[in-house]
Every structure is written in structure tokens, then in C-alpha cells.
Design a protein around this motif. Sequence first.
Motif, PDB file in Angstrom:
ATOM      1  N   GLY A  70       1.965   8.636  -0.079  1.00 51.19           N
ATOM      2  CA  GLY A  70       0.993   8.959  -1.006  1.00 51.19           C
ATOM      3  C   GLY A  70       0.524  10.526  -0.113  1.00 51.19           C
ATOM      4  O   GLY A  70       0.901  11.659  -1.279  1.00 51.19           O
ATOM      5  N   ARG A  85       5.268  13.224  -7.116  1.00 50.73           N
ATOM      6  CA  ARG A  85       3.566  13.000  -7.994  1.00 50.73           C
ATOM      7  C   ARG A  85       2.839  13.792  -6.386  1.00 50.73           C
ATOM      8  O   ARG A  85       1.239  14.224  -6.388  1.00 50.73           O
ATOM      9  CB  ARG A  85       2.896  12.229  -7.811  1.00 50.73           C
ATOM     10  CG  ARG A  85       3.474  11.699 -10.105  1.00 50.73           C
ATOM     11  CD  ARG A  85       2.903  10.037 -10.135  1.00 50.73           C
ATOM     12  NE  ARG A  85       3.507   9.762 -11.563  1.00 50.73           N
ATOM     13  CZ  ARG A  85       3.176   9.062 -12.273  1.00 50.73           C
ATOM     14  NH1 ARG A  85       1.957   8.548 -12.188  1.00 50.73           N
ATOM     15  NH2 ARG A  85       4.068   8.944 -13.228  1.00 50.73           N
ATOM     16  N   ALA A  86       3.881  13.085  -5.400  1.00 52.21           N
ATOM     17  CA  ALA A  86       2.558  12.975  -3.948  1.00 52.21           C
ATOM     18  C   ALA A  86       2.703  14.784  -3.844  1.00 52.21           C
ATOM     19  O   ALA A  86       3.125  15.523  -3.807  1.00 52.21           O
ATOM     20  CB  ALA A  86       3.435  11.930  -2.996  1.00 52.21           C
ATOM     21  N   HIS A 103       8.916   6.488  -6.993  1.00 52.59           N
ATOM     22  CA  HIS A 103       8.637   5.167  -6.632  1.00 52.59           C
ATOM     23  C   HIS A 103       7.437   6.690  -6.583  1.00 52.59           C
ATOM     24  O   HIS A 103       6.203   5.920  -5.699  1.00 52.59           O
ATOM     25  CB  HIS A 103       8.816   4.575  -5.867  1.00 52.59           C
ATOM     26  CG  HIS A 103       9.824   3.343  -5.564  1.00 52.59           C
ATOM     27  ND1 HIS A 103      10.817   4.056  -5.541  1.00 52.59           N
ATOM     28  CD2 HIS A 103       9.951   2.279  -6.019  1.00 52.59           C
ATOM     29  CE1 HIS A 103      11.584   2.858  -5.771  1.00 52.59           C
ATOM     30  NE2 HIS A 103      11.293   2.000  -5.274  1.00 52.59           N
ATOM     31  N   PRO A 104       6.507   6.742  -7.831  1.00 47.87           N
ATOM     32  CA  PRO A 104       5.653   7.799  -7.727  1.00 47.87           C
ATOM     33  C   PRO A 104       4.198   7.194  -6.859  1.00 47.87           C
ATOM     34  O   PRO A 104       3.676   8.026  -6.290  1.00 47.87           O
ATOM     35  CB  PRO A 104       4.812   8.272  -8.741  1.00 47.87           C
ATOM     36  CG  PRO A 104       6.057   7.214 -10.017  1.00 47.87           C
ATOM     37  CD  PRO A 104       7.032   7.108  -9.128  1.00 47.87           C
ATOM     38  N   GLU A 105       3.845   6.290  -7.469  1.00 50.33           N
ATOM     39  CA  GLU A 105       2.861   4.963  -6.682  1.00 50.33           C
ATOM     40  C   GLU A 105       2.900   4.434  -5.297  1.00 50.33           C
ATOM     41  O   GLU A 105       1.569   4.501  -4.653  1.00 50.33           O
ATOM     42  CB  GLU A 105       2.168   3.725  -7.720  1.00 50.33           C
ATOM     43  CG  GLU A 105       3.345   2.544  -7.292  1.00 50.33           C
ATOM     44  CD  GLU A 105       4.857   2.876  -8.226  1.00 50.33           C
ATOM     45  OE1 GLU A 105       5.779   2.858  -7.879  1.00 50.33           O
ATOM     46  OE2 GLU A 105       4.958   4.160  -8.563  1.00 50.33           O
ATOM     47  N   GLY A 106       4.255   5.234  -4.938  1.00 48.19           N
ATOM     48  CA  GLY A 106       4.449   4.029  -3.451  1.00 48.19           C
ATOM     49  C   GLY A 106       4.186   5.013  -2.213  1.00 48.19           C
ATOM     50  O   GLY A 106       4.086   5.222  -1.183  1.00 48.19           O
ATOM     51  N   ARG A 142       9.171  16.017 -10.611  1.00 46.36           N
ATOM     52  CA  ARG A 142       8.408  14.447 -10.478  1.00 46.36           C
ATOM     53  C   ARG A 142       8.154  13.886  -9.676  1.00 46.36           C
ATOM     54  O   ARG A 142       7.745  12.935  -9.522  1.00 46.36           O
ATOM     55  CB  ARG A 142       9.687  13.749 -11.228  1.00 46.36           C
ATOM     56  CG  ARG A 142      10.436  13.906 -12.482  1.00 46.36           C
ATOM     57  CD  ARG A 142      11.815  13.321 -12.938  1.00 46.36           C
ATOM     58  NE  ARG A 142      11.571  11.703 -12.132  1.00 46.36           N
ATOM     59  CZ  ARG A 142      12.961  11.596 -11.534  1.00 46.36           C
ATOM     60  NH1 ARG A 142      14.278  12.132 -11.925  1.00 46.36           N
ATOM     61  NH2 ARG A 142      13.024   9.852 -11.415  1.00 46.36           N
ATOM     62  N   SER A 186       0.697  -1.528   0.062  1.00 48.11           N
ATOM     63  CA  SER A 186      -0.243   0.083  -0.152  1.00 48.11           C
ATOM     64  C   SER A 186       0.860   1.298  -0.123  1.00 48.11           C
ATOM     65  O   SER A 186       2.123   1.298   0.797  1.00 48.11           O
ATOM     66  CB  SER A 186      -1.289   0.338   0.816  1.00 48.11           C
ATOM     67  OG  SER A 186      -1.806  -0.664   1.190  1.00 48.11           O
ATOM     68  N   PRO A 187       0.388   2.425  -0.574  1.00 47.54           N
ATOM     69  CA  PRO A 187       1.175   3.549  -0.371  1.00 47.54           C
ATOM     70  C   PRO A 187       1.425   3.672   0.937  1.00 47.54           C
ATOM     71  O   PRO A 187       0.877   4.281   1.347  1.00 47.54           O
ATOM     72  CB  PRO A 187       0.518   4.446  -0.970  1.00 47.54           C
ATOM     73  CG  PRO A 187      -1.141   3.572  -2.024  1.00 47.54           C
ATOM     74  CD  PRO A 187      -0.882   2.474  -1.153  1.00 47.54           C
TER      75      PRO A 187
END
Length: 273
Positions: A124, A214-215, A119-122, A212, A98-99
Amino acid sequence: MALTTEGISHFFVEGAAGNRVHGLDFGGDGPMLVCLHGVTGNAWNWYEVALAARGSRRVIALDFRGYGESQWSPTGDYSTADHVADLARVLEQVSGGSPVDLAGASWGALVAIQYAAEHPEGVGRLVVVDVEPSFEQGETDLFPRPRDHADPDEARAAVASAYPNAGAGMVEVVAATCYGPAEGGRLAPKHDPFFFERWPFRSDDHWGRLPRIRAKTLHVHASDSFVRADVMAEMDRLTPDSRLVEVSGSTHVVPVDNPAGLIEPLMEFLTGA
């Protein structure tokens, strides 16, 4: 003053090089918040912040390789990228995929920035506490630090001098957890002596990673730090979804020197929209 450890547990997991990594689990409910320390600290530096945050987060704090109860590298592999690799491996084991939210101070903030960019998906939410993305000083341009102390009182005095705004409780936490037995019955900082000679992050350049990320990001500047406010303002400008706050009455290591000043903006950021 006794160090209260109720509700705090230790865990050990495998790092990227098969090395042992130690962490503190402060408990709590909600998304996981992972806290990362700086070059002279360890996981316990986040003690007061973590206790406050566990009301809305499951909080863990890590000892980087070479620090605290984590294994030292036999070959001096202590780059920021090495810590990022360890972090990635640890999160595979403790977050269930999970993030997580990341909070890093100083070197820990650089590790958090690099991890969030790679790890942008990792991630929050990201909290970057008092750091610049690149450095004018070289890896060996270090200020002198005592290699050991005669007794606990001397260690406490050194901590109180280094963190002039810290309360007695936080001074005791650092004095008790950042020093361990040394030759001759003395107390020495609980890190590889490598870090008396070299700080590898001084060769880093993370400017290109900021756009870069995203969080959602909170940049935190300490009012009495050597970290330049205009540099952190530029970091904030380059990070897509970011805001910048200043903690007054704090030197560089904010989680130690003024944890109360950090807790308020941190919790507002973590629990807000």
C-alpha cells in the motif's frame, strides 16, 4: 534501564528456503506495517518507531535470515533477493493476503524497494529510509567493527558511540537485543559472522526498479548520513508517486539514532491522503 516489552510478542514462521524467520509483533490496529532493518541491526531497531505507529497500524518487524533470532544460512545465501523471497513467504503467512505497508532502513529499504517493484499489488505505502540504490564500494570493502565486547557496559558504550543522537532508552534497547552470549563470557553481535566479512547488497543496482513502484512512497534522508542527499533526490524523482523528507539531527540508522525525528513524517505519510 529495563526494556519494556508489554504488548510485544514473538512469532516464528518459515522462510523461502525452509529457514526459520523470527518477527516481533508490536500489536496495534489498522493495516499492517512491516519494518525491515539494516546490515548491523535486527527487528528491535524499530522499537520506538513501532510503539508510536501501533496507534494506527498493526506493526511487525522482522529479523532477516542470519540476524537476531532468525536462522543463519548454512551456505551464505544472504542476497537482497534471498531476503525478498523470505519476506514474500512471511507475508503469505501473516498478512492473510492483504496489502501491507513497508518501511525499510538501509539494507531493509533495498529489500522493500525490490519487493514493492516485484509485488506491486502487495504494498500500500512504502517508506525508504536513508539508502542509495547502488554502491561504489565492493561487498568486502567494510569498515572495522568489534566482534565482541567484554560486558554490557562495554556494549552500551559501543552503541552510544555508533548512534550519537540516540536517547538512553534506545541505546539500552540496542545493547540488550543486538548482542548475545559469546565464547569466553563475552557479548557478540547477534548475526552470522559472515557479515563481518561481506555485505552482499553492495553488488545491488535498484535504479531500474524505482519507476516500477506503484505504491505511494516516502523517501527519508538523514541529515548527518553518508548517504548523499542528491542521490535520494534522484530516487524521489524516478519514483512515480513519491515525496522526500529529511530528518535533521540523525546519522544513517534513523530508527535508532533519531526515532522521534522519523515518527512525525512517517505517521503523517501513513495516515494522510
